[in-house]
Design a protein around this motif. Sequence first.
Motif, mmCIF file in Angstrom:
data_model
loop_
_atom_site.group_PDB
_atom_site.id
_atom_site.type_symbol
_atom_site.label_atom_id
_atom_site.label_comp_id
_atom_site.label_asym_id
_atom_site.label_seq_id
_atom_site.Cartn_x
_atom_site.Cartn_y
_atom_site.Cartn_z
ATOM 1 N N SER A 55 0.829 -1.213 0.000
ATOM 2 C CA SER A 55 0.000 0.000 0.000
ATOM 3 C C SER A 55 0.862 1.261 0.000
ATOM 4 O O SER A 55 0.569 2.226 -0.703
ATOM 5 C CB SER A 55 -0.924 0.021 1.216
ATOM 6 O OG SER A 55 -1.863 -1.002 1.151
ATOM 7 N N THR A 56 1.926 1.253 0.801
ATOM 8 C CA THR A 56 2.835 2.399 0.836
ATOM 9 C C THR A 56 3.472 2.610 -0.528
ATOM 10 O O THR A 56 3.577 3.741 -1.011
ATOM 11 C CB THR A 56 3.920 2.189 1.913
ATOM 12 O OG1 THR A 56 3.284 2.020 3.183
ATOM 13 C CG2 THR A 56 4.879 3.368 1.979
ATOM 14 N N GLY A 57 3.872 1.522 -1.168
ATOM 15 C CA GLY A 57 4.437 1.625 -2.511
ATOM 16 C C GLY A 57 3.444 2.171 -3.513
ATOM 17 O O GLY A 57 3.767 3.048 -4.330
ATOM 18 N N ILE A 58 2.218 1.668 -3.461
ATOM 19 C CA ILE A 58 1.174 2.155 -4.365
ATOM 20 C C ILE A 58 0.929 3.641 -4.128
ATOM 21 O O ILE A 58 0.785 4.420 -5.076
ATOM 22 C CB ILE A 58 -0.131 1.348 -4.174
ATOM 23 C CG1 ILE A 58 0.043 -0.053 -4.748
ATOM 24 C CG2 ILE A 58 -1.337 2.051 -4.792
ATOM 25 C CD1 ILE A 58 -1.079 -1.016 -4.414
ATOM 26 N N THR A 59 0.928 4.025 -2.880
ATOM 27 C CA THR A 59 0.708 5.420 -2.519
ATOM 28 C C THR A 59 1.776 6.314 -3.120
ATOM 29 O O THR A 59 1.483 7.359 -3.700
ATOM 30 C CB THR A 59 0.696 5.543 -0.982
ATOM 31 O OG1 THR A 59 -0.303 4.682 -0.479
ATOM 32 C CG2 THR A 59 0.432 6.940 -0.527
ATOM 33 N N ARG A 60 3.019 5.871 -2.992
ATOM 34 C CA ARG A 60 4.126 6.657 -3.548
ATOM 35 C C ARG A 60 4.083 6.655 -5.082
ATOM 36 O O ARG A 60 4.420 7.656 -5.718
ATOM 37 C CB ARG A 60 5.460 6.114 -3.038
ATOM 38 C CG ARG A 60 6.646 6.863 -3.563
ATOM 39 C CD ARG A 60 6.675 8.313 -3.095
ATOM 40 N NE ARG A 60 7.782 8.984 -3.752
ATOM 41 C CZ ARG A 60 7.684 10.107 -4.438
ATOM 42 N NH1 ARG A 60 6.541 10.755 -4.514
ATOM 43 N NH2 ARG A 60 8.724 10.629 -5.026
#
Length: 168
Positions: A55-60
């Motif tokens: 999720s953090t990767g997708i967010t970035r």
Amino acid sequence: MEEWLSEQSIDTDTKRLIASYYVQYLLKLHQSPNDNIFAILQTLENDSQQGLTVSTGITRIYGLNADYQQSYSYFDKVISHPAASANVKAYAIAYLILTYSEGQVFAPNAKLISELNLLLTENDLHQLRPLYDTIVADYYQSIIAFDIALDYYQKSLNGAEKSSSGYL
């Protein structure tokens, strides 16, 4: 890694683990995946640490693609998620600061830098200290305090060198 993510015979938990490493790799390169892989990544989000890392990767990735509003709301979800580890929250805050800077939104960064420092200190996340020092340096550079920025860049470099030599 993209081939593994696309492979039908690999179970979801294994794909999620691969995806968590994959997004970390992408973000180090400051890259985003193609649309098909991005869609696969979205299916691998969940409340596990690997799922929250994805999720953090997708967010970035939303931030890298200049979809800032989507990125900001996604970051809020990850940072406030009760199952997110201190490590995941720290990376999410760090990437949120970077995304705000890229979107020319600097006002929240001072508060977020303080939150990140507290999180690193309370959870003994010393491996993230060079990243923090770089973020602080970038902040001071943005407000034209170059002497302070240079000090923090030097601290970041020293910390990264110690980290890569096995000191930390």
